[in-house]
Design a protein around this motif. Structure first.
Motif, PDB file in Angstrom:
ATOM      1  N   LYS A   3      46.307  45.760  35.427  1.00 18.22           N
ATOM      2  CA  LYS A   3      45.932  44.853  36.353  1.00 18.22           C
ATOM      3  C   LYS A   3      46.292  43.862  34.828  1.00 18.22           C
ATOM      4  CE  LYS A   3      41.767  42.625  37.441  1.00 18.22           C
ATOM      5  NZ  LYS A   3      40.008  43.076  37.574  1.00 18.22           N
ATOM      6  N   ARG A   4      46.348  42.746  34.805  1.00 15.41           N
ATOM      7  CA  ARG A   4      46.477  41.639  33.781  1.00 15.41           C
ATOM      8  C   ARG A   4      45.117  40.806  33.792  1.00 15.41           C
ATOM      9  NH1 ARG A   4      51.846  38.756  33.684  1.00 15.41           N
ATOM     10  NH2 ARG A   4      53.454  40.696  32.812  1.00 15.41           N
ATOM     11  N   ASN A   5      44.329  40.739  32.447  1.00 15.37           N
ATOM     12  CA  ASN A   5      43.225  40.053  32.339  1.00 15.37           C
ATOM     13  C   ASN A   5      43.793  38.641  32.252  1.00 15.37           C
ATOM     14  OD1 ASN A   5      41.499  41.859  32.199  1.00 15.37           O
ATOM     15  ND2 ASN A   5      41.422  42.368  29.820  1.00 15.37           N
ATOM     16  N   SER A   6      43.527  37.965  33.072  1.00 15.41           N
ATOM     17  CA  SER A   6      44.466  36.804  32.820  1.00 15.41           C
ATOM     18  C   SER A   6      42.399  35.511  32.405  1.00 15.41           C
ATOM     19  CB  SER A   6      44.256  35.952  34.400  1.00 15.41           C
ATOM     20  OG  SER A   6      43.236  36.132  35.142  1.00 15.41           O
ATOM     21  N   ARG A   7      43.288  34.849  31.518  1.00 10.83           N
ATOM     22  CA  ARG A   7      42.486  33.756  30.355  1.00 10.83           C
ATOM     23  C   ARG A   7      41.962  32.826  31.487  1.00 10.83           C
ATOM     24  NH1 ARG A   7      40.255  37.739  28.546  1.00 10.83           N
ATOM     25  NH2 ARG A   7      41.756  38.838  26.896  1.00 10.83           N
ATOM     26  N   SER A   8      41.520  31.933  31.194  1.00 11.12           N
ATOM     27  CA  SER A   8      40.606  31.042  32.324  1.00 11.12           C
ATOM     28  C   SER A   8      41.548  29.288  31.151  1.00 11.12           C
ATOM     29  CB  SER A   8      39.483  30.122  32.373  1.00 11.12           C
ATOM     30  OG  SER A   8      38.770  29.855  31.648  1.00 11.12           O
ATOM     31  N   LYS A  12      42.170  29.222  27.470  1.00 10.64           N
ATOM     32  CA  LYS A  12      43.590  27.970  26.735  1.00 10.64           C
ATOM     33  C   LYS A  12      43.680  27.298  26.088  1.00 10.64           C
ATOM     34  CE  LYS A  12      46.015  31.264  30.556  1.00 10.64           C
ATOM     35  NZ  LYS A  12      46.767  31.381  31.341  1.00 10.64           N
ATOM     36  N   ILE A  35      42.424  39.397  20.749  1.00  9.17           N
ATOM     37  CA  ILE A  35      43.848  39.391  21.545  1.00  9.17           C
ATOM     38  C   ILE A  35      44.737  39.091  20.147  1.00  9.17           C
ATOM     39  CG2 ILE A  35      44.863  37.338  23.449  1.00  9.17           C
ATOM     40  CD1 ILE A  35      42.037  36.734  23.864  1.00  9.17           C
TER      41      ILE A  35
END
Length: 60
Positions: A3-8, A12, A35
């Motif tokens: 599972k990848r942690n996606s940033r909003s 970004k 990060i």
């Protein structure tokens, strides 16, 4: 499956603007947020080539 942690998008864009407007380095942001700095560099390159829309999440 990993599972990848996606940033909003907002996160970004905020980071990229800090790099471009406030002359923050990717390494300093990486230390601040825990990060990998290479991710910030990737976002910055995408922003340079595609603008803010390049940072939007990709939909399948």
């Amino acid at each position: 499956m990993i599972k990848r942690n996606s940033r909003s998008f907002e996160f970004k864009l905020s980071c990229v603007k800090q790099m471009s407007e406030h002359y923050r380095s990717a390494k300093s942001l990486g230390k601040e947020f825990g990060i990998a700095y290479s991710l910030f560099e990737t976002w910055y390159r995408i922003y340079e080539h595609h603008g803010a829309s390049g940072l939007l999440p990709r939909t399948p």
